[in-house]
Motif scaffolding. Structure first.
Motif, PDB file in Angstrom:
ATOM      1  N   MET A  63     -16.730  57.227  18.188  1.00 27.69           N
ATOM      2  CA  MET A  63     -15.594  56.446  18.663  1.00 27.69           C
ATOM      3  C   MET A  63     -15.791  54.966  18.395  1.00 27.69           C
ATOM      4  SD  MET A  63     -13.434  58.578  19.739  1.00 27.69           S
ATOM      5  CE  MET A  63     -12.301  57.568  20.696  1.00 27.69           C
ATOM      6  N   ARG A  64     -16.920  54.616  17.806  1.00 30.29           N
ATOM      7  CA  ARG A  64     -17.148  53.219  17.470  1.00 30.29           C
ATOM      8  C   ARG A  64     -16.171  52.781  16.395  1.00 30.29           C
ATOM      9  NH1 ARG A  64     -23.779  53.095  17.235  1.00 30.29           N
ATOM     10  NH2 ARG A  64     -24.111  53.431  19.459  1.00 30.29           N
ATOM     11  N   ARG A  65     -15.740  51.536  16.450  1.00 34.74           N
ATOM     12  CA  ARG A  65     -14.721  51.055  15.517  1.00 34.74           C
ATOM     13  C   ARG A  65     -15.364  50.761  14.162  1.00 34.74           C
ATOM     14  NH1 ARG A  65      -9.961  50.321  17.814  1.00 34.74           N
ATOM     15  NH2 ARG A  65      -9.827  50.181  20.067  1.00 34.74           N
ATOM     16  N   GLN A  66     -15.464  51.803  13.365  1.00 33.91           N
ATOM     17  CA  GLN A  66     -15.993  51.668  12.018  1.00 33.91           C
ATOM     18  C   GLN A  66     -14.880  51.938  11.032  1.00 33.91           C
ATOM     19  OE1 GLN A  66     -20.379  53.342  12.227  1.00 33.91           O
ATOM     20  NE2 GLN A  66     -18.919  54.939  12.681  1.00 33.91           N
ATOM     21  N   ARG A  67     -15.070  51.496   9.819  1.00 31.81           N
ATOM     22  CA  ARG A  67     -14.054  51.753   8.805  1.00 31.81           C
ATOM     23  C   ARG A  67     -13.885  53.246   8.601  1.00 31.81           C
ATOM     24  NH1 ARG A  67     -13.521  48.469   3.115  1.00 31.81           N
ATOM     25  NH2 ARG A  67     -11.413  49.178   2.607  1.00 31.81           N
ATOM     26  N   GLU A  68     -15.003  53.971   8.543  1.00 28.28           N
ATOM     27  CA  GLU A  68     -14.971  55.418   8.448  1.00 28.28           C
ATOM     28  C   GLU A  68     -15.873  55.970   9.546  1.00 28.28           C
ATOM     29  OE1 GLU A  68     -15.945  56.839   4.609  1.00 28.28           O
ATOM     30  OE2 GLU A  68     -14.292  55.811   3.605  1.00 28.28           O
ATOM     31  N   ALA A  69     -15.255  56.549  10.578  1.00 31.38           N
ATOM     32  CA  ALA A  69     -16.021  57.053  11.705  1.00 31.38           C
ATOM     33  C   ALA A  69     -16.918  58.210  11.274  1.00 31.38           C
ATOM     34  CB  ALA A  69     -15.080  57.510  12.817  1.00 31.38           C
ATOM     35  N   GLN A  70     -18.117  58.263  11.860  1.00 31.01           N
ATOM     36  CA  GLN A  70     -19.019  59.361  11.607  1.00 31.01           C
ATOM     37  C   GLN A  70     -18.463  60.635  12.236  1.00 31.01           C
ATOM     38  OE1 GLN A  70     -20.727  58.137   9.201  1.00 31.01           O
ATOM     39  NE2 GLN A  70     -22.739  58.703   9.945  1.00 31.01           N
ATOM     40  N   GLU A  71     -18.576  61.757  11.541  1.00 32.78           N
ATOM     41  CA  GLU A  71     -18.045  63.013  12.053  1.00 32.78           C
ATOM     42  C   GLU A  71     -18.870  64.177  11.540  1.00 32.78           C
ATOM     43  OE1 GLU A  71     -13.911  65.633  11.825  1.00 32.78           O
ATOM     44  OE2 GLU A  71     -13.877  63.464  11.484  1.00 32.78           O
ATOM     45  N   VAL A  72     -19.055  65.188  12.387  1.00 30.29           N
ATOM     46  CA  VAL A  72     -19.786  66.379  12.015  1.00 30.29           C
ATOM     47  C   VAL A  72     -19.211  67.560  12.793  1.00 30.29           C
ATOM     48  CG1 VAL A  72     -21.585  66.232  13.788  1.00 30.29           C
ATOM     49  CG2 VAL A  72     -22.119  67.289  11.582  1.00 30.29           C
ATOM     50  N   SER A  73     -19.318  68.755  12.230  1.00 38.45           N
ATOM     51  CA  SER A  73     -18.833  69.941  12.921  1.00 38.45           C
ATOM     52  C   SER A  73     -19.919  71.005  12.951  1.00 38.45           C
ATOM     53  CB  SER A  73     -17.576  70.492  12.253  1.00 38.45           C
ATOM     54  OG  SER A  73     -17.864  70.953  10.950  1.00 38.45           O
ATOM     55  N   ILE A  74     -19.924  71.801  14.035  1.00 35.32           N
ATOM     56  CA  ILE A  74     -20.887  72.879  14.217  1.00 35.32           C
ATOM     57  C   ILE A  74     -20.108  74.159  14.463  1.00 35.32           C
ATOM     58  CG2 ILE A  74     -22.849  73.729  15.556  1.00 35.32           C
ATOM     59  CD1 ILE A  74     -23.349  70.831  16.452  1.00 35.32           C
ATOM     60  N   THR A  75     -20.320  75.171  13.630  1.00 37.62           N
ATOM     61  CA  THR A  75     -19.585  76.428  13.733  1.00 37.62           C
ATOM     62  C   THR A  75     -20.540  77.595  13.892  1.00 37.62           C
ATOM     63  OG1 THR A  75     -17.864  75.547  12.270  1.00 37.62           O
ATOM     64  CG2 THR A  75     -17.893  77.921  12.639  1.00 37.62           C
ATOM     65  N   PRO A  76     -20.428  78.370  14.975  1.00 38.84           N
ATOM     66  CA  PRO A  76     -21.259  79.572  15.127  1.00 38.84           C
ATOM     67  C   PRO A  76     -20.850  80.627  14.093  1.00 38.84           C
ATOM     68  CG  PRO A  76     -20.340  78.868  17.238  1.00 38.84           C
ATOM     69  CD  PRO A  76     -19.617  78.111  16.176  1.00 38.84           C
ATOM     70  N   LEU A  77     -21.841  81.292  13.502  1.00 42.17           N
ATOM     71  CA  LEU A  77     -21.591  82.348  12.535  1.00 42.17           C
ATOM     72  C   LEU A  77     -22.107  83.677  13.074  1.00 42.17           C
ATOM     73  CD1 LEU A  77     -22.759  80.455   9.308  1.00 42.17           C
ATOM     74  CD2 LEU A  77     -20.430  80.641  10.207  1.00 42.17           C
ATOM     75  N   SER A  78     -21.711  84.747  12.450  1.00 46.38           N
ATOM     76  CA  SER A  78     -22.198  86.057  12.864  1.00 46.38           C
ATOM     77  C   SER A  78     -23.703  86.143  12.640  1.00 46.38           C
ATOM     78  CB  SER A  78     -21.494  87.159  12.067  1.00 46.38           C
ATOM     79  OG  SER A  78     -21.727  87.008  10.677  1.00 46.38           O
ATOM     80  N   GLY A  79     -24.369  86.854  13.523  1.00 47.15           N
ATOM     81  CA  GLY A  79     -25.809  87.006  13.391  1.00 47.15           C
ATOM     82  C   GLY A  79     -26.609  85.917  14.064  1.00 47.15           C
ATOM     83  N   GLY A  80     -25.934  84.983  14.740  1.00 47.72           N
ATOM     84  CA  GLY A  80     -26.648  83.942  15.479  1.00 47.72           C
ATOM     85  C   GLY A  80     -26.941  82.678  14.705  1.00 47.72           C
ATOM     86  N   SER A  81     -26.493  82.581  13.462  1.00 50.29           N
ATOM     87  CA  SER A  81     -26.702  81.355  12.683  1.00 50.29           C
ATOM     88  C   SER A  81     -25.556  80.371  12.924  1.00 50.29           C
ATOM     89  CB  SER A  81     -26.832  81.689  11.194  1.00 50.29           C
ATOM     90  OG  SER A  81     -25.659  82.340  10.734  1.00 50.29           O
ATOM     91  N   TYR A  82     -25.719  79.152  12.402  1.00 48.75           N
ATOM     92  CA  TYR A  82     -24.728  78.094  12.600  1.00 48.75           C
ATOM     93  C   TYR A  82     -24.537  77.323  11.297  1.00 48.75           C
ATOM     94  CZ  TYR A  82     -25.236  78.872  17.607  1.00 48.75           C
ATOM     95  OH  TYR A  82     -25.241  79.443  18.857  1.00 48.75           O
ATOM     96  N   ARG A  83     -23.280  76.894  11.082  1.00 49.81           N
ATOM     97  CA  ARG A  83     -22.960  76.061   9.924  1.00 49.81           C
ATOM     98  C   ARG A  83     -22.665  74.649  10.401  1.00 49.81           C
ATOM     99  NH1 ARG A  83     -18.926  78.748   7.972  1.00 49.81           N
ATOM    100  NH2 ARG A  83     -17.251  77.507   8.911  1.00 49.81           N
ATOM    101  N   VAL A  84     -23.314  73.680   9.782  1.00 47.61           N
ATOM    102  CA  VAL A  84     -23.112  72.268  10.106  1.00 47.61           C
ATOM    103  C   VAL A  84     -22.495  71.589   8.899  1.00 47.61           C
ATOM    104  CG1 VAL A  84     -24.179  70.115  10.866  1.00 47.61           C
ATOM    105  CG2 VAL A  84     -25.124  72.319  11.616  1.00 47.61           C
TER     106      VAL A  84
END
Length: 226
Positions: free
Chosen positions: A176-197
């Motif tokens: 939420m810091r006022r940057q020209r391009e805000a930092q962003e990341v997503s975390i998605t649970p996958l089948s089998g207990g793994s995760y995609r970042v």
């Protein structure tokens, strides 16, 4: 004009469209709406939609087809400042001008009762939107299935000032810091207990075997160029 009933909008038909009519009315009232535009370059919608920018989000106006109705929504980044509908174009113009002038959320809702503030509007205005959003995601029943992911990210301690959102099981964290391009990341649970970042700056997503690893990768991606 885009299959609209001329009997509902005689003023718009006379002026040549929604934007030109809004410009005429604002000039008559000596109100500043800034630059009006449509996201349609051509074709259907060009004459029946209007958008304008402000320091607190983008306002979009659309016309009703069954009745004379001006629908308006003021959107921030990932949340709604306010939305509503009216059949009075003068009220709409005055509301948009007041919003651009910086009227407070409470005064806006009181002066223009057809506009309803969004759930996070007041917390964004007060600067407390991040904590309010975390609390909502951690307590709302509709997010019960995603609760373990949200709680883990919250308890981690490294994401406290990142704004969280949930969509189709994916947790997104944005600075939420006022940057020209805000930092962003997503975390998605996958089948089998793994995760995609995923990070917009990276070409390929990272898949890891545990939530702890996913949080580590997410933290590194978010802070890599802070």
């Amino acid at each position: 004009m885009d299959a609209l009933d001329s009997g509902l909008y005689p003023d718009l038909f006379a002026a040549g469209g929604l934007i030109s009519t809004m410009e005429l009315v604002s000039e008559e009232k000596n109100l500043d709406l800034g630059q009006l535009y449509s996201h349609y370059a051509s074709g259907p919608g060009l004459l029946t939609t209007a958008e304008l920018d402000s320091s607190r989000g983008r306002a979009s106006v659309q016309l009703g087809s069954q009745s004379r109705t001006f629908y308006v929504a003021i959107q921030g980044q990932g949340f709604t400042w306010a939305e509503g509908a009216t059949d009075d174009l003068d009220d709409l113009i005055e509301a948009l001008a007041a919003w651009r002038d910086g009227i407070s959320v409470d005064d806006f809702a009181g002066r223009f009762p057809f506009m309803m503030p969004g759930r996070l509007a007041r917390t964004h205005e007060s600067g407390d939107s991040v904590s309010a959003q975390w609390k909502w995601l951690r307590t709302a029943e509709e997010f019960s299935e995603e609760r373990p992911l949200v709680e883990a990210a919250y308890a981690d301690g490294r994401f406290g000032y990142f704004f969280p959102t949930l969509s189709h099981g994916t947790l997104r964290l944005r600075s939420m810091r006022r940057q020209r391009e805000a930092q962003e990341v997503s975390i998605t649970p996958l089948s089998g207990g793994s995760y995609r970042v995923e990070n917009p700056r990276l070409l390929d997503p990272t898949v890891v075997d545990s939530l702890r690893e996913a949080l580590n990768v997410a933290s590194e991606a978010l802070t890599s160029n802070e």
